[in-house]
Enzyme design. Structure first.
Site, PDB file in Angstrom:
ATOM      1  N   GLU A  69       0.740  -1.174   0.128  1.00  0.00           N
ATOM      2  CA  GLU A  69       0.157  -0.010   0.137  1.00  0.00           C
ATOM      3  C   GLU A  69       0.892   1.388   0.155  1.00  0.00           C
ATOM      4  O   GLU A  69       0.524   2.182  -0.837  1.00  0.00           O
ATOM      5  CB  GLU A  69      -0.966   0.117   1.308  1.00  0.00           C
ATOM      6  CG  GLU A  69      -2.028   1.115   1.281  1.00  0.00           C
ATOM      7  CD  GLU A  69      -2.924   1.131   2.168  1.00  0.00           C
ATOM      8  OE1 GLU A  69      -3.755   2.109   2.349  1.00  0.00           O
ATOM      9  OE2 GLU A  69      -2.892   0.240   2.962  1.00  0.00           O
ATOM     10  N   ALA A  70       1.913   1.310   0.604  1.00  0.00           N
ATOM     11  CA  ALA A  70       2.861   2.378   0.817  1.00  0.00           C
ATOM     12  C   ALA A  70       3.359   2.561  -0.420  1.00  0.00           C
ATOM     13  O   ALA A  70       3.401   3.892  -1.023  1.00  0.00           O
ATOM     14  CB  ALA A  70       3.902   2.308   1.615  1.00  0.00           C
TER      15      ALA A  70
END
Length: 147
Positions: A69-70
């Protein structure tokens, strides 16, 4: 690659034509994330399996989602910065294909769709042998930056 501190990054807002530069957050640092490449077309990072394992000795699925996600969000923010905007995640999904017990993983985000309102990226997590461990899809809403 030198990464500015979160304080420096918060103080420096890129102009409409300046690409946003990735700044690691506290969790990214604790997980051992390293940025190898950052552009609108591709963001690549690595992370050690050691220190990111669950109680059975395998790479934690939550660690895969967090780093995926980052990296996908960073890719969206870089794209958004070309329009003087920022990005916020609105959807993420992942499929775990295989596990890892040691070594380093590589996380690569590439665009599926780069619009003016939404950006969607595919994020592949692979092991040192190039085997796919996890596939994520993340969609970010592109919005005006708040000053």
């Amino acid at each position: 690659m030198s990464t500015p501190s979160p304080m420096e990054a918060a103080e420096h807002q890129p102009s409409a034509h300046e690409l946003w530069k990735i700044t690691l957050g506290e969790l990214d640092e604790k997980m051992g994330v390293k940025i190898l490449e950052e552009s609108v077309d591709r963001v690549v990072a690595t992370m050690p399996v050691e220190g990111n394992r669950q109680s059975f000795g395998l790479l934690h699925g939550g660690a895969s989602l967090a780093v995926g996600e980052a990296v996908g969000s960073w890719a969206a923010v870089i794209h958004a910065s070309t329009m003087g905007k920022t990005a916020v995640g609105v959807d993420v999904s992942a499929t775990h294909h295989r596990s890892a017990r040691e070594g380093q993983i590589t996380i690569t985000a590439t665009p599926i769709h780069l619009g003016g309102t939404l950006a969607t990226h595919e994020v592949l997590i692979t092991n040192e042998a190039g085997q796919r461990l996890c596939t994520l899809r993340i969609t970010n809403l592109l919005m005006k930056r708040k000053n």
